[in-house]
Design an enzyme around this catalytic site. Structure first.
Site, mmCIF file in Angstrom:
data_model
loop_
_atom_site.group_PDB
_atom_site.id
_atom_site.type_symbol
_atom_site.label_atom_id
_atom_site.label_comp_id
_atom_site.label_asym_id
_atom_site.label_seq_id
_atom_site.Cartn_x
_atom_site.Cartn_y
_atom_site.Cartn_z
ATOM 1 N N GLY A 16 0.526 -18.138 58.091
ATOM 2 C CA GLY A 16 0.862 -16.721 57.937
ATOM 3 C C GLY A 16 2.219 -16.300 58.448
ATOM 4 N N SER A 17 3.168 -17.248 58.542
ATOM 5 C CA SER A 17 4.491 -16.821 59.034
ATOM 6 C C SER A 17 5.167 -15.894 58.018
ATOM 7 C CB SER A 17 5.378 -18.022 59.368
ATOM 8 O OG SER A 17 5.658 -18.787 58.225
ATOM 9 N N ASN A 18 4.967 -16.144 56.723
ATOM 10 C CA ASN A 18 5.521 -15.222 55.718
ATOM 11 C C ASN A 18 4.860 -13.853 55.828
ATOM 12 O OD1 ASN A 18 7.509 -16.302 53.586
ATOM 13 N ND2 ASN A 18 6.110 -18.007 53.943
ATOM 14 N N ASN A 76 3.399 -13.866 43.999
ATOM 15 C CA ASN A 76 3.188 -15.061 44.823
ATOM 16 C C ASN A 76 4.529 -15.701 45.113
ATOM 17 O OD1 ASN A 76 1.771 -17.239 46.081
ATOM 18 N ND2 ASN A 76 2.051 -18.462 44.227
ATOM 19 N N HIS A 106 6.230 -19.525 45.735
ATOM 20 C CA HIS A 106 5.982 -20.965 45.641
ATOM 21 C C HIS A 106 7.174 -21.682 46.277
ATOM 22 C CE1 HIS A 106 4.137 -24.556 44.049
ATOM 23 N NE2 HIS A 106 5.348 -24.965 43.725
ATOM 24 N N ASP A 143 0.662 -20.974 39.249
ATOM 25 C CA ASP A 143 2.126 -21.047 39.254
ATOM 26 C C ASP A 143 2.778 -20.865 37.884
ATOM 27 O OD1 ASP A 143 1.894 -21.605 41.969
ATOM 28 O OD2 ASP A 143 1.813 -23.756 41.603
ATOM 29 N N GLU A 150 12.359 -18.232 52.304
ATOM 30 C CA GLU A 150 11.211 -17.334 52.074
ATOM 31 C C GLU A 150 11.320 -16.088 52.953
ATOM 32 O OE1 GLU A 150 7.768 -20.391 50.583
ATOM 33 O OE2 GLU A 150 7.881 -20.032 52.723
HETATM 34 C C1 GRF Z 1 4.913 -21.170 52.243
HETATM 35 O O1 GRF Z 1 5.878 -22.170 52.168
HETATM 36 C C2 GRF Z 1 4.568 -20.630 50.875
HETATM 37 O O2 GRF Z 1 5.603 -20.704 49.973
HETATM 38 C C3 GRF Z 1 3.481 -21.570 50.432
HETATM 39 O O3 GRF Z 1 2.752 -21.862 51.588
HETATM 40 C C4 GRF Z 1 3.593 -21.710 52.741
HETATM 41 C C5 GRF Z 1 2.896 -20.781 53.673
HETATM 42 O O4 GRF Z 1 3.503 -20.713 54.933
HETATM 43 N N1 GRF Z 1 2.771 -21.007 49.318
HETATM 44 P P1 GRF Z 1 3.081 -19.589 55.942
HETATM 45 O O5 GRF Z 1 1.562 -19.584 56.024
HETATM 46 O O6 GRF Z 1 3.613 -18.291 55.431
HETATM 47 O O7 GRF Z 1 3.673 -19.965 57.267
#
Ligand code: GRF
Length: 196
Positions: free
Chosen positions: A11-13, A101, A103, A144, A173
């Site tokens: 969940g870092s994103n 999404n 990717h 995708d 990201e």
């Molecule tokens: C990210 O690289 C995203 O593109 C992919 O899974 C990863 C998730 O990373 N779909 P995080 O959980 O956001 O750290």
């Protein structure tokens, strides 16, 4: 506009997105949903004071519980950030052009079933690609394959490993996903807002 983030693990994103919209008067991250009750993204949501909800994979296929939850939080837009389950048709049809999404590679290469997280970076390195990158796209019923909204790339050096490449991709990201989400939402037709 209330947004739901779906994430399956770290969940870092999700965290970057929550922080980016923290003081936004129009866009609000209203809830984080996860198919994994032990995922760290749920801990992050708690620390950031965002409501969260975890569900079992069988509840996801049936979708009613999920749709009700989204309704309860007046969700109008969905962001997938490291979410590994395929979205059921009913969910996709309920949010036309309102699910995005990210990717961690340059689609259409290195996409499809099983291509997530480190599997993607491993495949890129094994294929001796000189560049990789990120793809932000709308979500449709196939893995995708939804319409691409944004792509940007980075170099893959001969010395790169799965770990170093994942770091480079994560940087891209964090830098672009929140901004692209904001742009996509700003382009929604005003008359279609509040309409779900
Ligand atoms: C990210 O690289 C995203 O593109 C992919 O899974 C990863 C998730 O990373 N779909 P995080 O959980 O956001 O750290």
């Amino acid at each position: 506009m209330n947004i739901a983030i779906f994430a399956s693990s770290n969940g870092s994103n999700a965290q970057k997105i929550i922080e980016y919209f923290n003081n936004n008067s129009f866009i609000k991250i209203a809830i984080v949903l996860s198919n994994n009750k032990n995922s760290y993204v749920l801990e992050r949501a708690k620390l950031l004071n965002i409501p969260s909800f975890s569900f079992a994979p069988e509840d996801f296929k049936n979708s009613q519980i999920i749709l009700e939850k989204l309704k309860e939080f007046n969700i109008e837009f969905i962001v997938l950030a490291g979410f590994t389950l395929k979205l059921p048709k009913i969910l996709i049809n309920s949010f036309p052009d309102r699910i995005v999404n990210i990717h961690p590679a340059l689609l259409p290469k290195f996409g499809g079933k099983g291509m997530y997280g480190k599997h993607v970076h491993k495949a890129v390195i094994e294929a001796k690609e000189k560049v990789s990158g990120i793809t932000i796209h709308y979500v449709n019923e196939k893995y995708d394959e939804g319409k691409i909204i944004f792509q940007t790339s980075c170099k893959v050096e001969k010395t790169d490993t799965i770990v170093t490449l994942a770091e480079k991709i994560h940087e891209l990201e964090y830098r672009y996903y929140p901004e692209v989400i904001e742009n996509v939402i700003s382009l929604l037709e005003p008359e279609n807002i509040n309409n779900i």
